[in-house]
Scaffold this active site. Structure first.
Site, mmCIF file in Angstrom:
data_model
loop_
_atom_site.group_PDB
_atom_site.id
_atom_site.type_symbol
_atom_site.label_atom_id
_atom_site.label_comp_id
_atom_site.label_asym_id
_atom_site.label_seq_id
_atom_site.Cartn_x
_atom_site.Cartn_y
_atom_site.Cartn_z
ATOM 1 N N HIS A 174 1.076 6.275 -6.163
ATOM 2 C CA HIS A 174 2.298 5.767 -5.997
ATOM 3 C C HIS A 174 3.491 6.013 -7.362
ATOM 4 C CE1 HIS A 174 2.149 1.974 -8.727
ATOM 5 N NE2 HIS A 174 0.667 1.963 -8.133
ATOM 6 N N ASP A 208 0.638 2.994 -14.969
ATOM 7 C CA ASP A 208 0.482 2.673 -13.452
ATOM 8 C C ASP A 208 1.752 2.895 -12.708
ATOM 9 O OD1 ASP A 208 -0.044 1.174 -11.197
ATOM 10 O OD2 ASP A 208 -0.004 -0.691 -12.138
ATOM 11 N N GLU A 219 4.326 0.423 -3.588
ATOM 12 C CA GLU A 219 2.972 -0.112 -3.912
ATOM 13 C C GLU A 219 3.190 -1.247 -4.621
ATOM 14 O OE1 GLU A 219 -0.816 -1.128 -5.768
ATOM 15 O OE2 GLU A 219 1.150 -0.391 -6.807
ATOM 16 N N GLU A 220 3.895 -1.317 -5.643
ATOM 17 C CA GLU A 220 4.219 -2.558 -6.583
ATOM 18 C C GLU A 220 4.460 -3.740 -5.979
ATOM 19 O OE1 GLU A 220 2.612 -2.880 -9.184
ATOM 20 O OE2 GLU A 220 2.896 -0.615 -10.145
ATOM 21 N N ASP A 255 -5.319 5.011 -8.908
ATOM 22 C CA ASP A 255 -4.605 4.286 -9.616
ATOM 23 C C ASP A 255 -5.341 3.630 -11.076
ATOM 24 O OD1 ASP A 255 -2.677 1.909 -10.007
ATOM 25 O OD2 ASP A 255 -2.370 1.838 -7.935
ATOM 26 N N HIS A 288 -0.278 -3.311 -16.892
ATOM 27 C CA HIS A 288 1.187 -4.203 -16.496
ATOM 28 C C HIS A 288 1.923 -4.670 -17.673
ATOM 29 C CE1 HIS A 288 1.028 -4.547 -11.762
ATOM 30 N NE2 HIS A 288 0.662 -3.667 -12.162
#
Length: 367
Positions: A72, A189, A223-224, A244, A324
């Protein structure tokens, strides 16, 4: 034909280019254009959904039973929740990430008619004013604000700048590529995953490889927030491998080197047969790997299944420390994942019945 190798220089160049493009979920058009142009340069013909998810197909020996590889382009970010009386901005996150990692971040505010720079700060940011209270205030999105790099000290002055509720806030990645192979940056990510797939395609096309079935290279844009690969998969696809980040942390088995193959995430176990095939490909080709289970994690594969696609799914990851947050990866993991993908797309079909949506019991595989 000798198996081609991933070009690490190309992979790193793509990652640097992707990190230079802001693409928080909801503001991904520039990244979509970049990836599409690169796919065209590599000889493929990208197709875009209405919202911008990308599909490019490398034709193989058969159309039915196609394999899909997905990453993504969207990242974490924020939106303007309100304009405070002092002219600063209250925020809500895009995606799930802690305000702890937002404090001190440099950002860009994207309005319809304006683009401004700023910094996310705790409400009590001045040590000379608040003394020990700076360390005692809670962590959370209600306790940070965005200071705009413009002359404003009121709601009215900020509105006059063109800032409005709902404007997208992109967080600077601050990438640092070390000589030791470590890469520190926000948004690894999943921009690292996108770079891996592009590097896999580059090696695939450079070698003139032909896969046993069509390969669908997919790039999603949401996606997030859990949407991911819900609407970009064609009926011909029988299996989906998501690329990922893995999570290197205490009580996790992920690593910043090699491939981390996820056995299960919060949506449940991944497909037994497809996951086993990937593990056996690592073993047969000397690719360093480990297995892990992610409890608080989901990927494009979950959104594909939830959308009703009857496909086998698996997740291959590159280990990320402080996911993250202020993320770190190693180039070894990125190239290892690419090597696995190259071996996978070239490998023979193991379950012949997967070319059909339905079959009889005799052709159904055994565990």
């Amino acid at each position: 034909m000798k198996q081609p190798r991933i070009n690490p220089d190309y992979l790193v160049a793509q990652l640097k280019a992707l990190l230079a493009i802001d693409s928080p979920m909801g503001y991904t058009d520039k990244a979509v254009r970049y990836v599409s142009r690169e796919l065209e340069r590599l000889g493929l013909t990208p197709e875009l959904t209405r919202r911008g998810a990308i599909r490019a197909i490398s034709q193989g020996g058969k159309r039915q039973g196609a394999r899909a590889i997905v990453a993504h382009v969207d990242t974490l970010g924020a939106q303007v929740k309100a304009i405070r009386p002092n002219g600063r901005l209250a925020l809500v996150p895009i995606g799930h990430w802690s305000a702890r990692f937002a404090e001190g971040a440099r950002v860009t505010i994207y309005g319809y008619e304006t683009m401004l720079r700023g910094t996310i700060l705790p409400l009590k940011a001045s040590g000379h004013t608040f003394n020990d209270e700076v360390d005692k205030q809670p962590t959370g999105w209600d306790f940070v604000e965005l200071r705009i790099d413009a002359a404003t000290s009121s709601k009215e002055e900020t509105e006059a700048l063109g800032v409005a509720v709902g404007d997208i806030v992109a967080v600077d990645p601050q990438p640092d590529f070390s000589k030791t192979g470590f890469i520190n940056s926000r948004h690894l990510d999943d921009k690292a995953g996108v770079a891996i797939i592009l590097a896999t395609i580059e090696a695939f096309e450079r070698a003139g490889m032909v896969a046993p079935v069509d390969i669908h290279w997919l790039f999603t844009i949401a996606e997030e927030v859990g949407v991911g690969a819900s609407s970009v998969i064609m009926p011909d696809v029988a299996s989906l491998v998501a690329v990922d980040n893995g999570t290197t942390a205490p009580l996790q088995n992920s690593a910043e080197t090699g491939v981390t193959i996820c056995m299960a995430d919060q949506s449940g176990p991944f497909d037994y047969h497809l996951t086993r095939q990937l593990i056996e490909l690592c073993q047969a080709n000397g690719i360093d790997h480990q297995r892990d289970v992610f409890r608080y994690y989901r990927s494009d594969s979950a959104s594909a299944l939830e959308a009703g696609h009857d496909i086998r799914t698996a997740l291959v990851t590159f280990g990320v420390d402080a996911s993250h947050g202020y993320e770190r990866i190693h180039l070894d993991a990125l190239t290892s994942v690419g090597e696995l993908l190259l071996n996978y797309v070239a490998s023979p079909i193991q379950i012949a019945r997967d070319v059909e949506e339905f079959s009889d019991l005799r052709s159904f595989p055994q565990q």
